[in-house]
Design a protein around this motif. Structure first.
Motif, PDB file in Angstrom:
ATOM      1  N   PRO A   1       0.834  -1.212   0.000  1.00 15.24           N
ATOM      2  CA  PRO A   1       0.000   0.000   0.000  1.00 15.24           C
ATOM      3  C   PRO A   1       0.858   1.247   0.000  1.00 15.24           C
ATOM      4  CG  PRO A   1      -0.013  -1.045   2.152  1.00 15.24           C
ATOM      5  CD  PRO A   1       0.681  -1.994   1.243  1.00 15.24           C
ATOM      6  N   PRO A   2       0.287   2.378  -0.395  1.00 21.09           N
ATOM      7  CA  PRO A   2       1.069   3.621  -0.444  1.00 21.09           C
ATOM      8  C   PRO A   2       1.354   4.156   0.950  1.00 21.09           C
ATOM      9  CG  PRO A   2      -1.218   4.051  -1.001  1.00 21.09           C
ATOM     10  CD  PRO A   2      -1.085   2.560  -0.894  1.00 21.09           C
ATOM     11  N   VAL A   3       2.372   4.985   1.021  1.00 20.54           N
ATOM     12  CA  VAL A   3       2.734   5.679   2.256  1.00 20.54           C
ATOM     13  C   VAL A   3       2.857   7.153   1.940  1.00 20.54           C
ATOM     14  CG1 VAL A   3       3.915   3.709   3.284  1.00 20.54           C
ATOM     15  CG2 VAL A   3       5.189   5.291   1.851  1.00 20.54           C
ATOM     16  N   ALA A   4       2.909   7.980   2.984  1.00 17.76           N
ATOM     17  CA  ALA A   4       3.056   9.421   2.790  1.00 17.76           C
ATOM     18  C   ALA A   4       4.398   9.728   2.161  1.00 17.76           C
ATOM     19  CB  ALA A   4       2.915  10.149   4.125  1.00 17.76           C
ATOM     20  N   GLY A   5       4.414  10.654   1.197  1.00 18.15           N
ATOM     21  CA  GLY A   5       5.649  11.022   0.522  1.00 18.15           C
ATOM     22  C   GLY A   5       6.523  11.893   1.389  1.00 18.15           C
ATOM     23  N   ARG A   6       7.696  12.212   0.855  1.00 16.36           N
ATOM     24  CA  ARG A   6       8.664  13.012   1.602  1.00 16.36           C
ATOM     25  C   ARG A   6       8.116  14.397   1.929  1.00 16.36           C
ATOM     26  NH1 ARG A   6      12.846  12.501   4.672  1.00 16.36           N
ATOM     27  NH2 ARG A   6      13.847  11.030   3.268  1.00 16.36           N
ATOM     28  N   ALA A   7       7.383  14.972   0.995  1.00 17.51           N
ATOM     29  CA  ALA A   7       6.894  16.329   1.236  1.00 17.51           C
ATOM     30  C   ALA A   7       5.677  16.362   2.135  1.00 17.51           C
ATOM     31  CB  ALA A   7       6.554  16.993  -0.099  1.00 17.51           C
ATOM     32  N   GLY A   8       5.146  15.187   2.490  1.00 16.19           N
ATOM     33  CA  GLY A   8       3.983  15.137   3.344  1.00 16.19           C
ATOM     34  C   GLY A   8       2.726  15.595   2.669  1.00 16.19           C
ATOM     35  N   ALA A   9       2.667  15.479   1.333  1.00 17.39           N
ATOM     36  CA  ALA A   9       1.515  15.956   0.584  1.00 17.39           C
ATOM     37  C   ALA A   9       0.435  14.896   0.442  1.00 17.39           C
ATOM     38  CB  ALA A   9       1.963  16.415  -0.801  1.00 17.39           C
ATOM     39  N   GLY A  10       0.523  13.839   1.233  1.00 19.36           N
ATOM     40  CA  GLY A  10      -0.490  12.797   1.141  1.00 19.36           C
ATOM     41  C   GLY A  10       0.085  11.510   0.601  1.00 19.36           C
ATOM     42  N   PRO A  11      -0.727  10.479   0.505  1.00 18.13           N
ATOM     43  CA  PRO A  11      -0.229   9.195   0.048  1.00 18.13           C
ATOM     44  C   PRO A  11       0.137   9.223  -1.426  1.00 18.13           C
ATOM     45  CG  PRO A  11      -2.613   9.133   0.296  1.00 18.13           C
ATOM     46  CD  PRO A  11      -2.151  10.448   0.853  1.00 18.13           C
ATOM     47  N   THR A  12       1.101   8.375  -1.766  1.00 16.73           N
ATOM     48  CA  THR A  12       1.535   8.245  -3.146  1.00 16.73           C
ATOM     49  C   THR A  12       0.885   7.009  -3.759  1.00 16.73           C
ATOM     50  OG1 THR A  12       3.453   6.951  -2.438  1.00 16.73           O
ATOM     51  CG2 THR A  12       3.723   9.342  -2.575  1.00 16.73           C
ATOM     52  N   ALA A  13       1.240   6.730  -4.988  1.00 16.82           N
ATOM     53  CA  ALA A  13       0.696   5.564  -5.671  1.00 16.82           C
ATOM     54  C   ALA A  13       1.269   4.294  -5.060  1.00 16.82           C
ATOM     55  CB  ALA A  13       1.026   5.647  -7.152  1.00 16.82           C
ATOM     56  N   PRO A  14       0.539   3.179  -5.136  1.00 17.42           N
ATOM     57  CA  PRO A  14       1.057   1.915  -4.597  1.00 17.42           C
ATOM     58  C   PRO A  14       2.355   1.518  -5.301  1.00 17.42           C
ATOM     59  CG  PRO A  14      -1.289   1.762  -5.045  1.00 17.42           C
ATOM     60  CD  PRO A  14      -0.830   3.054  -5.639  1.00 17.42           C
ATOM     61  N   ASP A  15       3.204   0.823  -4.571  1.00 21.76           N
ATOM     62  CA  ASP A  15       4.487   0.360  -5.093  1.00 21.76           C
ATOM     63  C   ASP A  15       4.516  -1.155  -5.105  1.00 21.76           C
ATOM     64  OD1 ASP A  15       5.931   2.828  -5.615  1.00 21.76           O
ATOM     65  OD2 ASP A  15       5.942   3.122  -3.449  1.00 21.76           O
ATOM     66  N   THR A  16       5.560  -1.686  -5.728  1.00 21.21           N
ATOM     67  CA  THR A  16       5.784  -3.126  -5.788  1.00 21.21           C
ATOM     68  C   THR A  16       7.193  -3.413  -5.302  1.00 21.21           C
ATOM     69  OG1 THR A  16       4.257  -3.401  -7.649  1.00 21.21           O
ATOM     70  CG2 THR A  16       5.856  -5.158  -7.268  1.00 21.21           C
ATOM     71  N   LEU A  17       7.304  -4.227  -4.273  1.00 18.83           N
ATOM     72  CA  LEU A  17       8.599  -4.646  -3.755  1.00 18.83           C
ATOM     73  C   LEU A  17       9.018  -5.924  -4.472  1.00 18.83           C
ATOM     74  CD1 LEU A  17       8.099  -4.066   0.077  1.00 18.83           C
ATOM     75  CD2 LEU A  17       8.846  -2.446  -1.674  1.00 18.83           C
ATOM     76  N   VAL A  18      10.283  -5.975  -4.853  1.00 21.00           N
ATOM     77  CA  VAL A  18      10.826  -7.122  -5.583  1.00 21.00           C
ATOM     78  C   VAL A  18      11.933  -7.739  -4.746  1.00 21.00           C
ATOM     79  CG1 VAL A  18      11.914  -7.913  -7.713  1.00 21.00           C
ATOM     80  CG2 VAL A  18      10.245  -6.050  -7.783  1.00 21.00           C
ATOM     81  N   GLY A  19      11.888  -9.038  -4.586  1.00 18.41           N
ATOM     82  CA  GLY A  19      12.899  -9.736  -3.804  1.00 18.41           C
ATOM     83  C   GLY A  19      12.891 -11.217  -4.116  1.00 18.41           C
ATOM     84  N   TYR A  20      13.346 -11.998  -3.136  1.00 15.91           N
ATOM     85  CA  TYR A  20      13.519 -13.430  -3.364  1.00 15.91           C
ATOM     86  C   TYR A  20      13.098 -14.215  -2.126  1.00 15.91           C
ATOM     87  CZ  TYR A  20      16.288 -11.600  -7.164  1.00 15.91           C
ATOM     88  OH  TYR A  20      16.680 -10.896  -8.269  1.00 15.91           O
TER      89      TYR A  20
END
Length: 324
Positions: A85-104
């Motif tokens: 799920p999205p989290v607040a951005g650096r500028a604190g302007a609200g949530p950002t778009a969802p991201d995808t974590l890649v790993g193993y």
């Protein structure tokens, strides 16, 4: 008779001296001064704004990499893409778009009762870097399962420098833990392992989520303290939005293993010892030979034996059979 002397040429008429130009007196010109001061303040404000927005990228320098199905042909690693799920951005302007974590992921030898390790990598590494893959091999030799996800903005995971915040790092660490819990893995079979900055994340995650034990390699008291000790040019208020302090004193009776290499040039032994001193019992300190990333290779037998003994003792502490 004497020769006639030619008459002397007439002298040129003297030119009068040029009058000196009148010296200009400096006069204060309000509009020019205001324009210059405004330009300086604008440039300084832009520099401060850019540093605040991208200080994590400037200091951490996250490494990027393409997702590989098999970054190490000797290990049966499986590629994992996990939407978060999205989290607040650096500028604190609200949530950002969802991201995808890649790993193993690396399944344990015993899928029924085998222990899993949530590995949290250091900076500027990622899940497919050399140091994490080196530790995957030792854990696979012990029959342990591993799950490691690159943080937002690292490796092949999505995200930008503006999203590298304390909340985002904590959420990314919790995502790997939540992936195991969603598949029915009991907390008594989950160990949280972190190195460097990952050690601070591991201690923070162990305070919030139940687990069998925590392993902190090259532990740091906090990201801001470690970076200020490593880079003297950083201002005193740097990384004020990303302190990432390790709450070692809040771990209670959770089993804890602290690993540190004698030749570690990134994290001083005194810094790691300070984190160890804050952690309550039960706790174990193991000094390895080698450097920050090479300790499992230089001290392979001691490294593997320490993990085996700790995981066995922590499993017995939780009333479970030793998984390795």
């Amino acid at each position: 008779p004497m020769p006639a002397v030619p008459p002397a040429p007439p002298y040129p008429a003297e030119t009068p001296p040029r009058p000196r130009p009148a010296r200009r007196r400096w006069r204060f010109h309000g509009p020019s001064f205001a324009a210059g001061l405004g330009a300086v303040l604008l440039l300084a404000g832009a520099a401060v704004f850019g540093y605040v927005q991208y200080e994590a990228w400037l200091v951490l320098r996250p490494a990027r990499a393409r997702a590989q199905a098999r970054p190490d042909a000797r290990l049966p690693l499986r590629l994992l893409r996990l939407p978060v799920p999205p989290v607040a951005g650096r500028a604190g302007a609200g949530p950002t778009a969802p991201d995808t974590l890649v790993g193993y992921t690396l399944p344990p030898a015993d899928s029924a009762r085998g222990a899993w390790v949530v590995y949290l990598h250091d900076v500027p590494e990622h899940a497919a870097a050399w140091a994490p893959r080196l530790r995957y091999g030792h854990m696979a030799a012990l029959g342990l399962g591993v799950v490691c996800l690159s943080y937002r903005g690292f490796g092949a995971s999505s995200g930008s420098a503006a999203r590298i915040t304390e909340a985002a790092l904590d959420a990314d660490a919790a995502a790997a833990y939540g992936w195991l819990r969603a598949r029915g893995v009991a907390p008594g079979r989950i160990f949280i392992y972190g190195q460097g900055m990952g050690a601070a994340l591991a201690l923070r995650l162990a305070v919030r989520q139940p687990c069998a034990g925590v392993v902190a390699e090259s532990a740091i008291p906090g990201l801001a303290e470690w970076l200020r000790a490593r880079y003297a040019w950083l201002p005193r208020g740097a990384l004020w939005r990303l302190p990432l302090r390790a709450p070692a004193g809040s771990l209670g009776r959770l089993p804890k293993l602290f690993l540190h290499a004698r030749g570690d040039g990134r994290v001083p032994a005194s810094m790691a010892r300070g984190v160890f001193a804050q952690a309550p019992e039960p706790r174990i300190w193991v000094a390895l030979r080698g450097g920050h990333g090479s300790a499992p290779t230089v001290s392979d037998s001691l490294y593997r034996a320490s993990l085996r003994r700790f995981i066995g003792a922590a499993s017995a502490w939780n009333g479970l059979a030793p998984p390795c």
